[in-house]
Scaffold this motif. Structure first.
Motif, PDB file in Angstrom:
ATOM      1  N   MET A 144       5.927  -6.275   2.330  1.00  0.00           N
ATOM      2  CA  MET A 144       4.761  -7.108   2.044  1.00  0.00           C
ATOM      3  C   MET A 144       3.642  -6.259   1.468  1.00  0.00           C
ATOM      4  SD  MET A 144       2.331  -9.310   4.627  1.00  0.00           S
ATOM      5  CE  MET A 144       1.253  -7.916   4.973  1.00  0.00           C
ATOM      6  N   ILE A 145       3.072  -6.726   0.369  1.00  0.00           N
ATOM      7  CA  ILE A 145       1.939  -6.061  -0.261  1.00  0.00           C
ATOM      8  C   ILE A 145       0.742  -6.983  -0.184  1.00  0.00           C
ATOM      9  CG2 ILE A 145       1.024  -5.200  -2.446  1.00  0.00           C
ATOM     10  CD1 ILE A 145       3.861  -4.350  -3.152  1.00  0.00           C
ATOM     11  N   ASP A 146      -0.379  -6.452   0.290  1.00  0.00           N
ATOM     12  CA  ASP A 146      -1.602  -7.242   0.443  1.00  0.00           C
ATOM     13  C   ASP A 146      -2.655  -6.676  -0.501  1.00  0.00           C
ATOM     14  OD1 ASP A 146      -3.858  -8.588   1.189  1.00  0.00           O
ATOM     15  OD2 ASP A 146      -3.746  -8.090   3.323  1.00  0.00           O
ATOM     16  N   ARG A 147      -2.744  -7.247  -1.693  1.00  0.00           N
ATOM     17  CA  ARG A 147      -3.663  -6.709  -2.696  1.00  0.00           C
ATOM     18  C   ARG A 147      -5.118  -7.099  -2.452  1.00  0.00           C
ATOM     19  NH1 ARG A 147      -0.639  -4.136  -6.465  1.00  0.00           N
ATOM     20  NH2 ARG A 147       1.527  -4.833  -6.694  1.00  0.00           N
ATOM     21  N   SER A 148      -5.383  -7.826  -1.365  1.00  0.00           N
ATOM     22  CA  SER A 148      -6.772  -8.078  -0.994  1.00  0.00           C
ATOM     23  C   SER A 148      -7.396  -6.850  -0.334  1.00  0.00           C
ATOM     24  CB  SER A 148      -6.857  -9.271  -0.036  1.00  0.00           C
ATOM     25  OG  SER A 148      -6.312  -8.945   1.243  1.00  0.00           O
ATOM     26  N   VAL A 149      -6.555  -5.897   0.048  1.00  0.00           N
ATOM     27  CA  VAL A 149      -7.022  -4.670   0.701  1.00  0.00           C
ATOM     28  C   VAL A 149      -7.378  -3.635  -0.364  1.00  0.00           C
ATOM     29  CG1 VAL A 149      -6.319  -2.777   2.228  1.00  0.00           C
ATOM     30  CG2 VAL A 149      -5.580  -5.117   2.706  1.00  0.00           C
ATOM     31  N   PRO A 150      -8.491  -2.913  -0.213  1.00  0.00           N
ATOM     32  CA  PRO A 150      -8.829  -1.865  -1.187  1.00  0.00           C
ATOM     33  C   PRO A 150      -7.708  -0.839  -1.301  1.00  0.00           C
ATOM     34  CG  PRO A 150     -10.655  -2.250   0.330  1.00  0.00           C
ATOM     35  CD  PRO A 150      -9.496  -3.021   0.870  1.00  0.00           C
ATOM     36  N   TYR A 151      -7.415  -0.404  -2.527  1.00  0.00           N
ATOM     37  CA  TYR A 151      -6.340   0.557  -2.759  1.00  0.00           C
ATOM     38  C   TYR A 151      -6.835   1.978  -2.493  1.00  0.00           C
ATOM     39  CZ  TYR A 151      -3.095   3.626  -5.160  1.00  0.00           C
ATOM     40  OH  TYR A 151      -2.225   4.643  -5.461  1.00  0.00           O
ATOM     41  N   ILE A 152      -6.229   2.629  -1.517  1.00  0.00           N
ATOM     42  CA  ILE A 152      -6.466   4.054  -1.268  1.00  0.00           C
ATOM     43  C   ILE A 152      -5.111   4.685  -0.953  1.00  0.00           C
ATOM     44  CG2 ILE A 152      -7.700   5.813   0.054  1.00  0.00           C
ATOM     45  CD1 ILE A 152      -9.664   3.642   0.969  1.00  0.00           C
ATOM     46  N   PRO A 153      -4.688   5.720  -1.683  1.00  0.00           N
ATOM     47  CA  PRO A 153      -3.408   6.352  -1.397  1.00  0.00           C
ATOM     48  C   PRO A 153      -3.467   7.175  -0.112  1.00  0.00           C
ATOM     49  CG  PRO A 153      -4.550   7.550  -3.127  1.00  0.00           C
ATOM     50  CD  PRO A 153      -5.375   6.328  -2.838  1.00  0.00           C
ATOM     51  N   ILE A 154      -2.328   7.254   0.578  1.00  0.00           N
ATOM     52  CA  ILE A 154      -2.237   8.052   1.801  1.00  0.00           C
ATOM     53  C   ILE A 154      -0.918   8.827   1.789  1.00  0.00           C
ATOM     54  CG2 ILE A 154      -3.710   6.523   3.151  1.00  0.00           C
ATOM     55  CD1 ILE A 154      -0.032   6.519   3.988  1.00  0.00           C
ATOM     56  N   MET A 155      -0.852   9.825   2.645  1.00  0.00           N
ATOM     57  CA  MET A 155       0.364  10.619   2.808  1.00  0.00           C
ATOM     58  C   MET A 155       0.747  10.614   4.278  1.00  0.00           C
ATOM     59  SD  MET A 155       0.979  14.613   1.732  1.00  0.00           S
ATOM     60  CE  MET A 155       2.469  15.498   2.219  1.00  0.00           C
ATOM     61  N   MET A 156       2.066  10.575   4.540  1.00  0.00           N
ATOM     62  CA  MET A 156       2.584  10.652   5.898  1.00  0.00           C
ATOM     63  C   MET A 156       3.675  11.722   5.935  1.00  0.00           C
ATOM     64  SD  MET A 156       2.840   6.580   6.874  1.00  0.00           S
ATOM     65  CE  MET A 156       2.860   6.819   8.668  1.00  0.00           C
ATOM     66  N   VAL A 157       3.939  12.270   7.117  1.00  0.00           N
ATOM     67  CA  VAL A 157       4.936  13.330   7.245  1.00  0.00           C
ATOM     68  C   VAL A 157       5.745  13.129   8.523  1.00  0.00           C
ATOM     69  CG1 VAL A 157       3.305  14.897   8.393  1.00  0.00           C
ATOM     70  CG2 VAL A 157       5.303  15.837   7.201  1.00  0.00           C
ATOM     71  N   LYS A 158       7.025  13.449   8.460  1.00  0.00           N
ATOM     72  CA  LYS A 158       7.908  13.431   9.627  1.00  0.00           C
ATOM     73  C   LYS A 158       8.436  14.846   9.830  1.00  0.00           C
ATOM     74  CE  LYS A 158      12.117  11.321  11.536  1.00  0.00           C
ATOM     75  NZ  LYS A 158      11.559  11.203  12.903  1.00  0.00           N
ATOM     76  N   ARG A 159       8.176  15.413  10.997  1.00  0.00           N
ATOM     77  CA  ARG A 159       8.529  16.808  11.245  1.00  0.00           C
ATOM     78  C   ARG A 159       9.828  16.964  12.034  1.00  0.00           C
ATOM     79  NH1 ARG A 159       4.302  19.196   9.065  1.00  0.00           N
ATOM     80  NH2 ARG A 159       2.215  18.284   9.294  1.00  0.00           N
ATOM     81  N   ASP A 160      10.180  15.993  12.857  1.00  0.00           N
ATOM     82  CA  ASP A 160      11.407  16.070  13.649  1.00  0.00           C
ATOM     83  C   ASP A 160      12.437  15.116  13.048  1.00  0.00           C
ATOM     84  OD1 ASP A 160      13.437  16.194  15.461  1.00  0.00           O
ATOM     85  OD2 ASP A 160      12.208  15.839  17.231  1.00  0.00           O
TER      86      ASP A 160
END
Length: 203
Positions: free
Chosen positions: A1-17
């Protein structure tokens, strides 16, 4: 699901284990298939367009070329599709691909997408479980990261289920925001609020 009513800001996530992740089964109406050189590019274009992640179809082919054709020989092992059994139609896709966020190569979960008509059936979770297994089958090592954005908070909730956590360290290479630290604080405030509301509505 994409909610384009939300302001667009890129983010990064990481998985270490990478040894710990949930194992979700694929819905019985669907089956996995890895990239086929004969149809894979067209399948990817179809999935991306039907997911509504990219609104202009003519841009999707050139994007595939720039993102994946630097190492086409790796695609049959590292780009996953979900197909509808009844029709063979590709309805979801994700890749275990390479990235260079800090000046050295790392693996990432890349371009996760599900046809809008097939969302809500656990396809994203099943794909992520399969890619976690593929990581080990290919004897990969190190952390795995992904990029997303605020308007994909429903997907971010799924990534959190798999042990991906918000990245708030040094600014990645080629990050196109004016103030990385402040933008990430704002982004995660929006995401946390939206996920709490979204999960509340599902109950």
């Amino acid at each position: 699901m994409i909610d384009r009513s939300v302001p667009y800001i890129p983010i990064m996530m990481v998985k270490r284990d990478m040894d710990v992740f949930p194992d979700y089964a694929l819905h019985p109406d669907y089956e996995f298939a890895f990239f086929s050189p004969e149809t894979g590019k067209e399948d990817w274009i179809e999935v991306q367009y039907s997911s509504e992640q990219i609104e202009e179809k003519e841009k999707i082919g050139p994007l595939f070329d720039s993102e994946f054709m630097t190492d086409p020989e790796k695609l049959p092992n590292q780009m996953l599709f979900v197909r509808e059994k009844a029709t063979g139609k590709p309805v979801a896709s994700a890749a275990l691909w390479y990235g260079n966020p800090f000046g050295h190569e790392q693996m990432r979960i890349h371009w996760v997408a599900t046809d809008k008509a097939h969302q809500g059936k656990g396809l994203c979770r099943a794909m992520l479980s399969r890619l976690m297994k593929r990581y080990h089958e290919l004897h990969m090592t190190g952390d795995v990261f992904l990029f997303s954005q605020t308007f994909s908070y429903a997907a971010i909730s799924i990534y959190q289920d798999f042990g991906f956590v918000r990245y708030l360290g040094e600014e990645p290479v080629n990050w196109h925001v004016e103030n990385f630290e402040e933008s990430q604080k704002k982004a995660w405030q929006i995401i946390d609020e939206k996920i709490a509301s979204y999960n509340g509505k599902k109950r």
